[in-house]
Design a protein around this motif. Sequence first.
Motif, PDB file in Angstrom:
ATOM      1  N   PHE A 152       0.863  -1.178   0.000  1.00 48.77           N
ATOM      2  CA  PHE A 152       0.000   0.000   0.000  1.00 48.77           C
ATOM      3  C   PHE A 152       0.898   1.226   0.000  1.00 48.77           C
ATOM      4  O   PHE A 152       1.573   1.515   0.985  1.00 48.77           O
ATOM      5  CB  PHE A 152      -0.921  -0.012   1.211  1.00 48.77           C
ATOM      6  N   ILE A 153       0.914   1.937  -1.117  1.00 52.15           N
ATOM      7  CA  ILE A 153       1.889   3.000  -1.330  1.00 52.15           C
ATOM      8  C   ILE A 153       1.225   4.371  -1.291  1.00 52.15           C
ATOM      9  O   ILE A 153       0.064   4.532  -1.687  1.00 52.15           O
ATOM     10  CB  ILE A 153       2.619   2.779  -2.681  1.00 52.15           C
ATOM     11  N   GLY A 154       1.949   5.348  -0.792  1.00 52.33           N
ATOM     12  CA  GLY A 154       1.412   6.701  -0.739  1.00 52.33           C
ATOM     13  C   GLY A 154       2.515   7.741  -0.750  1.00 52.33           C
ATOM     14  O   GLY A 154       3.668   7.457  -0.412  1.00 52.33           O
ATOM     15  N   VAL A 155       2.153   8.936  -1.189  1.00 59.41           N
ATOM     16  CA  VAL A 155       3.022  10.105  -1.094  1.00 59.41           C
ATOM     17  C   VAL A 155       2.374  11.020  -0.072  1.00 59.41           C
ATOM     18  O   VAL A 155       1.289  11.558  -0.304  1.00 59.41           O
ATOM     19  CB  VAL A 155       3.173  10.820  -2.452  1.00 59.41           C
ATOM     20  N   ILE A 156       3.017  11.196   1.072  1.00 53.19           N
ATOM     21  CA  ILE A 156       2.406  11.915   2.188  1.00 53.19           C
ATOM     22  C   ILE A 156       3.009  13.306   2.241  1.00 53.19           C
ATOM     23  O   ILE A 156       4.004  13.554   2.942  1.00 53.19           O
ATOM     24  CB  ILE A 156       2.633  11.178   3.522  1.00 53.19           C
ATOM     25  N   ASP A 157       2.411  14.244   1.499  1.00 52.95           N
ATOM     26  CA  ASP A 157       3.029  15.565   1.416  1.00 52.95           C
ATOM     27  C   ASP A 157       2.112  16.710   1.853  1.00 52.95           C
ATOM     28  O   ASP A 157       2.560  17.840   1.972  1.00 52.95           O
ATOM     29  CB  ASP A 157       3.534  15.824  -0.011  1.00 52.95           C
ATOM     30  N   TYR A 158       0.827  16.451   2.092  1.00 53.32           N
ATOM     31  CA  TYR A 158      -0.062  17.500   2.577  1.00 53.32           C
ATOM     32  C   TYR A 158      -1.260  16.846   3.262  1.00 53.32           C
ATOM     33  O   TYR A 158      -1.445  15.620   3.190  1.00 53.32           O
ATOM     34  CB  TYR A 158      -0.497  18.431   1.440  1.00 53.32           C
TER      35      TYR A 158
END
Length: 286
Positions: A152-158
Amino acid sequence: MANGRSNIIISIFGTSSGIGKTITAINLAAGLTKEGYNVCLVDLDLQFGDIANYLKMEPRYTITSAHLQKDSEDFNIVNFLSEYRYSGSAGEVKFSVLASPRMIFDAYIIDVEFIERIIKQLYDFEFVILDLSAVFSALNLAMLDLSTVINFIGVIDYLPSVKNFKIGYDTLIRFEYEDSKIWLIENRSTAEKLIHGDDVQRIVGTDFFHKLPNDFIATRKSIVEGCPLMFAAPNSPLTKSFAELAAKYARRQRGIDEPQQQDTVEEIQGFFSRLIGKFRRNDKGR
């Protein structure tokens, strides 16, 4: 292994677009191939799949081709696979690819039962990597059921991405997938941002299994050249991180050094309030 199968099926899944699912799937396939395994990469984003385009392949067959022949007596999905091969200073890799449909509307004629059938026919591959679309569709849920591991992949930037990531993870838990089956991947972990991965781990309630650093230059070079990062940018920290991720799976396949995820942590009260305050303080300081 899942469902009594002897191979490992890895789903690359996330609930947002543009988070690096495809580049992760491609480089994981390349890395596992370099580790000496027989790998098949399946593009199951049936409407907007981009693996063949990324790798500059012109496959003779696609999932649509296979679907049209599904009632043949001698049908076997292996006959519809294409081979990706690349060699360079880092060595040579070759792995099988099952390409997504060329036309968007073909996605509507392909049923879930057919996809389940063809994935089960890939038992000769030690690793099968599924690049899924970013929705909780009937097809994706069926593939998650078949999978040994869900990346389970994510970009956590905001802030919205934090909420999206937690909702996605909580949904997987509600569907009763075991914690040990869900491996969280943070992409672009070293990018400049106001939200830190440690904060996200506290609110989600478990640790990231792996963190992929940010390297837009290497990623762009990989896309332009149409090849995995190990060839396009062998010295990139991102390339090395993908190699480490592949090595973790290789160890699992060999039955050693099983990764352990943290079970749960106490609920963090007011987490989003603190993050919002952090954003406001930074805005005032500009």
